[in-house]
Design a protein around this motif. Structure first.
Motif, PDB file in Angstrom:
ATOM      1  N   SER A 276      -4.707  -7.276 -13.770  1.00  0.00           N
ATOM      2  CA  SER A 276      -5.692  -6.499 -13.681  1.00  0.00           C
ATOM      3  C   SER A 276      -6.022  -5.932 -12.399  1.00  0.00           C
ATOM      4  O   SER A 276      -6.352  -4.792 -12.022  1.00  0.00           O
ATOM      5  CB  SER A 276      -7.174  -6.783 -14.210  1.00  0.00           C
ATOM      6  OG  SER A 276      -7.512  -8.014 -13.761  1.00  0.00           O
ATOM      7  N   SER A 277      -5.542  -6.700 -11.023  1.00  0.00           N
ATOM      8  CA  SER A 277      -5.598  -6.102  -9.898  1.00  0.00           C
ATOM      9  C   SER A 277      -4.401  -5.294  -9.503  1.00  0.00           C
ATOM     10  O   SER A 277      -4.496  -4.856  -8.284  1.00  0.00           O
ATOM     11  CB  SER A 277      -5.858  -7.442  -8.956  1.00  0.00           C
ATOM     12  OG  SER A 277      -4.508  -8.418  -8.995  1.00  0.00           O
ATOM     13  N   ALA A 278      -3.409  -5.310 -10.248  1.00  0.00           N
ATOM     14  CA  ALA A 278      -2.166  -4.585  -9.913  1.00  0.00           C
ATOM     15  C   ALA A 278      -2.540  -3.178  -9.408  1.00  0.00           C
ATOM     16  O   ALA A 278      -1.942  -2.453  -8.528  1.00  0.00           O
ATOM     17  CB  ALA A 278      -1.141  -4.529 -10.928  1.00  0.00           C
ATOM     18  N   ALA A 279      -3.317  -2.619 -10.238  1.00  0.00           N
ATOM     19  CA  ALA A 279      -3.663  -1.037  -9.803  1.00  0.00           C
ATOM     20  C   ALA A 279      -4.290  -0.897  -8.393  1.00  0.00           C
ATOM     21  O   ALA A 279      -4.270   0.059  -7.693  1.00  0.00           O
ATOM     22  CB  ALA A 279      -4.718  -0.324 -10.939  1.00  0.00           C
ATOM     23  N   PHE A 280      -5.251  -2.172  -8.204  1.00  0.00           N
ATOM     24  CA  PHE A 280      -5.808  -1.959  -6.864  1.00  0.00           C
ATOM     25  C   PHE A 280      -4.960  -2.262  -5.883  1.00  0.00           C
ATOM     26  O   PHE A 280      -5.094  -1.088  -4.896  1.00  0.00           O
ATOM     27  CB  PHE A 280      -6.929  -3.167  -6.842  1.00  0.00           C
ATOM     28  CG  PHE A 280      -7.449  -3.551  -5.554  1.00  0.00           C
ATOM     29  CD1 PHE A 280      -8.532  -2.771  -5.080  1.00  0.00           C
ATOM     30  CD2 PHE A 280      -6.991  -4.220  -4.722  1.00  0.00           C
ATOM     31  CE1 PHE A 280      -9.015  -2.860  -3.864  1.00  0.00           C
ATOM     32  CE2 PHE A 280      -7.373  -4.719  -3.368  1.00  0.00           C
ATOM     33  CZ  PHE A 280      -8.343  -3.744  -2.847  1.00  0.00           C
ATOM     34  N   TRP A 281      -3.988  -3.147  -5.874  1.00  0.00           N
ATOM     35  CA  TRP A 281      -2.778  -3.139  -4.780  1.00  0.00           C
ATOM     36  C   TRP A 281      -1.971  -2.083  -4.932  1.00  0.00           C
ATOM     37  O   TRP A 281      -1.789  -1.556  -3.898  1.00  0.00           O
ATOM     38  CB  TRP A 281      -2.217  -4.179  -4.994  1.00  0.00           C
ATOM     39  CG  TRP A 281      -2.910  -5.607  -4.882  1.00  0.00           C
ATOM     40  CD1 TRP A 281      -3.177  -6.541  -5.668  1.00  0.00           C
ATOM     41  CD2 TRP A 281      -3.463  -6.128  -3.685  1.00  0.00           C
ATOM     42  NE1 TRP A 281      -4.015  -7.480  -5.466  1.00  0.00           N
ATOM     43  CE2 TRP A 281      -4.269  -7.209  -3.897  1.00  0.00           C
ATOM     44  CE3 TRP A 281      -3.506  -5.563  -2.312  1.00  0.00           C
ATOM     45  CZ2 TRP A 281      -5.006  -7.958  -2.913  1.00  0.00           C
ATOM     46  CZ3 TRP A 281      -4.255  -6.368  -1.248  1.00  0.00           C
ATOM     47  CH2 TRP A 281      -4.930  -7.754  -1.695  1.00  0.00           C
ATOM     48  N   GLN A 282      -1.588  -1.340  -5.915  1.00  0.00           N
ATOM     49  CA  GLN A 282      -0.769  -0.177  -5.848  1.00  0.00           C
ATOM     50  C   GLN A 282      -1.445   1.003  -5.316  1.00  0.00           C
ATOM     51  O   GLN A 282      -1.033   1.697  -4.413  1.00  0.00           O
ATOM     52  CB  GLN A 282      -0.545   0.072  -7.354  1.00  0.00           C
ATOM     53  CG  GLN A 282       0.240   1.373  -7.524  1.00  0.00           C
ATOM     54  CD  GLN A 282       0.662   1.794  -9.149  1.00  0.00           C
ATOM     55  OE1 GLN A 282       0.823   0.903  -9.861  1.00  0.00           O
ATOM     56  NE2 GLN A 282       0.966   2.930  -9.469  1.00  0.00           N
ATOM     57  N   SER A 283      -2.758   1.101  -5.434  1.00  0.00           N
ATOM     58  CA  SER A 283      -3.389   1.970  -4.820  1.00  0.00           C
ATOM     59  C   SER A 283      -3.506   2.215  -3.234  1.00  0.00           C
ATOM     60  O   SER A 283      -3.905   2.979  -2.677  1.00  0.00           O
ATOM     61  CB  SER A 283      -4.995   2.165  -5.132  1.00  0.00           C
ATOM     62  OG  SER A 283      -5.820   1.170  -4.915  1.00  0.00           O
ATOM     63  N   ILE A 284      -3.329   1.047  -2.574  1.00  0.00           N
ATOM     64  CA  ILE A 284      -3.667   0.980  -1.167  1.00  0.00           C
ATOM     65  C   ILE A 284      -2.303   0.525  -0.364  1.00  0.00           C
ATOM     66  O   ILE A 284      -2.257   0.503   0.875  1.00  0.00           O
ATOM     67  CB  ILE A 284      -4.783  -0.283  -0.741  1.00  0.00           C
ATOM     68  CG1 ILE A 284      -4.296  -1.514  -1.316  1.00  0.00           C
ATOM     69  CG2 ILE A 284      -5.942   0.078  -1.417  1.00  0.00           C
ATOM     70  CD1 ILE A 284      -4.982  -2.840  -0.685  1.00  0.00           C
TER      71      ILE A 284
END
Length: 619
Positions: A276-284
């Motif tokens: 679920s944290s993949a989208a967070f890392w992808q965004s930054i």
């Protein structure tokens, strides 16, 4: 929660287990700290990384147009925006499944297109993806939905429950564990059949072509095997990079660890959405750096090097690669890898201790699939065991290898429009043609349209109900000649002059020369050798000496024709060409006989093809 601990894991499997738990914990802490940082600090870090990578690495693309195309795809926030980049309009629809999930699906068309009945093509994404993956191409000619729309098809794209467009339920919240309590079983039992029913109901069509990528193909294998009635609604199933029983991961230690206890995934990721944290890392993370991280992971886990996908295309595609799914779905895949069979989710793996099995998890009955299956796969795809798949599928399933291509190459490779799309087009055109049905009664031999392009992979003995000319439903007439006639709306429209295989007739328009041509074929078909020679070398010699002394009786002529067209040639269109050479007629494409017996038995379209074949032989 059941945890297989002492006595289940080997000594060498404990270190990676402990290391994995440490990394998962470290990622959570780092994500928490990063989330507290001001935006200015994150942007400053991104700018520093960008400058460093531009200095150390070659440019992503040499021309400005490509860089702009990549930038536009990366910055596109959703499906509708991606459609605009390739000149398409998108409609958004909501499908309510029988167990209460609300699925967002999409329909694409050309701007200003006239709303009229068209053959429907449905595309479904793979694991940890959504419908956006089909529209990430930086060159429009490599965008499969755009190609199909240009051809004239009504194109729909689906989404699984829980992903970006389907994170909604009538009574459950995504923060609840119950919302994520689904595996591939539910995707096959509800999502696929309910979506197909919605699409067909909305369009008014009777059937569609299904294109599935990776897990999207596995869901179709499962759904078609569990819902016999669904097969009549899928005219052809094209599986890109098909997944059914992957051999495992290329990272030996990880593979051994997961296969020993698939449930360990729950220990790492919990029971809700995975990664679920993949989208967070992808965004930054700076996109080219994100590509490097993904590429390294793919090499480590699957030995995929992505040499057929350009760096620019990777930046564009990977920005839309990830979407949510349940941890349980991933556990389901590891159970399949562990037992090397395409099975339903194992709800009680604890009884399989110490190598003993006290029951067998239910397998998907894929041998029962009746829809035509075309599997297009890369020869260096580590997740595709094509021989194992063939063993689990009906005998008329067809495989199309793409040399030196991997998993993701089948949708994003630089040459996908040359090595993959032509096979997809041919399969759809074969079983779901765009041209209008031929009215044989009002058609002369001079204006019968050409048959669709030769499709070299056509299964020779396809079940009648799944043939493409569903609108004709021809019947064998009681008391008619051996090869019969075709009826449409209770009027004799054409005459059967040959059999492409035991359940498929070759029909020419009813006219004086068609009738005489059938009589001519009666003589020629008495000698199988002559027919085969005609197919290979040209028109047969119809002189009396040619067929004199032929020993085949009139009752055996259907089998003689089968030998000439079906068994020896394995290609219906070769049979059609043979008839054309012998008679001088342009031949309407072979159509199925949904046969009634001489005694007036009912439609046998639901029979297994072998059973139908035997009945015709004994007739």
């Amino acid at each position: 929660m059941y945890l297989p601990l002492i006595g289940r894991l080997r000594a060498l499997e404990w270190p990676p287990l402990v290391l994995g738990l440490i990394l998962v914990l470290a990622e959570k802490v780092l994500r928490f700290i990063t989330g507290l940082l001001p935006s200015a600090i994150i942007l400053a870090c991104e700018s520093t990384v960008k400058s460093a990578m531009e200095a150390l690495l070659p440019p992503m693309a040499a021309d400005t147009a490509t860089n702009k195309a990549v930038h536009d795809v990366v910055k596109a926030p959703d499906f509708v925006s991606l459609c605009k980049l390739v000149g398409l309009e998108a409609e958004e629809h909501i499908v309510k499944t029988r167990d209460g999930y609300l699925l967002g699906i999409h329909r694409v068309r050309s701007p200003g297109a006239i709303d009229k009945p068209r053959p429907v093509v449905y595309l479904h994404h793979g694991l940890l993806m959504n419908s956006e993956v089909w529209l990430c191409a930086i060159d429009r000619k490599r965008c499969l939905p755009a190609l199909l729309v240009d051809k004239g098809y009504d194109v729909w794209l689906g989404n699984n429950r829980g992903n970006k467009y389907s994170k909604k339920h009538l009574s459950r919240s995504p923060v609840d564990i119950n919302f994520w309590d689904f595996s591939m079983d539910e995707l096959a039992l509800y999502d696929i059949p309910d979506t197909i029913d919605y699409v067909l109901s909305t369009t008014g069509e009777k059937s569609l072509a299904y294109i599935g990528f990776s897990q999207g193909s596995a869901q179709a294998f499962a759904a078609l095997s569990l819902h016999p009635q669904l097969n009549a609604k899928v005219s052809v199933f094209v599986a890109l990079a098909p997944a059914m029983a992957p051999p495992g991961l290329r990272a030996g230690v990880v593979d051994a660890l997961i296969k020993a206890s698939p449930g360990l995934i729950y220990l790492f990721f919990g029971r809700r959405a995975i990664l679920s944290s993949a989208a967070f890392w992808q965004s930054i993370i700076y996109p080219p750096l994100f590509v490097r991280l993904i590429d390294s992971s793919l090499v480590f886990l699957f030995n995929w090097h992505g040499k057929n996908i350009s760096a620019a295309q990777k930046v564009a595609s990977y920005s839309h690669l990830y979407s949510f799914t349940s941890v349980k779905t991933v556990v389901h895949w590891f159970q399949i890898m562990t037992h090397r069979c395409f099975q339903m989710y194992d709800d009680d793996p604890s009884v399989r201790l110490y190598g003993q099995s006290f029951y067998r998890a239910v397998r998907f009955p894929t041998q029962n699939i009746r829809s035509p299956i075309i599997m297009i796969y890369g020869t260096v795809d580590s997740l595709v065991d094509i021989n194992a798949m063939i063993a689990e599928l009906p005998p008329y399933s067809v495989t199309v290898p793409i040399k030196n291509h991997e998993h993701l190459d089948l949708i994003w490779a630089d040459d996908v429009e040359d090595v993959v799309f032509p096979h997809v087009e041919a399969a759809i055109e074969k079983y779901l043609p765009l041209h209008e049905p031929v009215d044989l009664k009002h058609t002369s031999s001079k204006n019968v349209p050409e048959s669709p392009p030769k499709y070299a992979y056509a299964p020779p003995h396809m079940p009648p109900a799944q043939q493409k000319h569903e609108h004709l439903r021809p019947q064998r007439n009681s008391g008619s000649r051996d090869r019969g006639t075709v009826k449409h709306n209770s009027t004799t429209d054409g005459i059967i002059v040959g059999m492409a295989d035991p359940v498929t007739a070759i029909v020419v328009p009813r006219s004086a020369n068609a009738t005489s041509a059938a009589a001519k074929l009666d003589a020629v078909f008495d000698d199988d050798t002559q027919v085969r020679k005609s197919a290979a070398t040209g028109p047969a010699d119809h002189s009396p000496n040619t067929v004199a002394g032929a020993g085949t009786s009139k009752s055996d002529r259907t089998l003689s024709t089968e030998a000439a067209y079906g068994r020896d040639m394995n290609d219906q269109h070769d049979g059609a060409r043979t008839v054309s050479k012998i008679t001088g007629l342009r031949v309407v494409e072979p159509i199925p006989i949904i046969a009634s017996t001489e005694n007036g038995d009912k439609d046998n379209s639901e029979e297994h093809p072998v059973e139908a074949k035997e009945k015709l032989k004994n007739r």
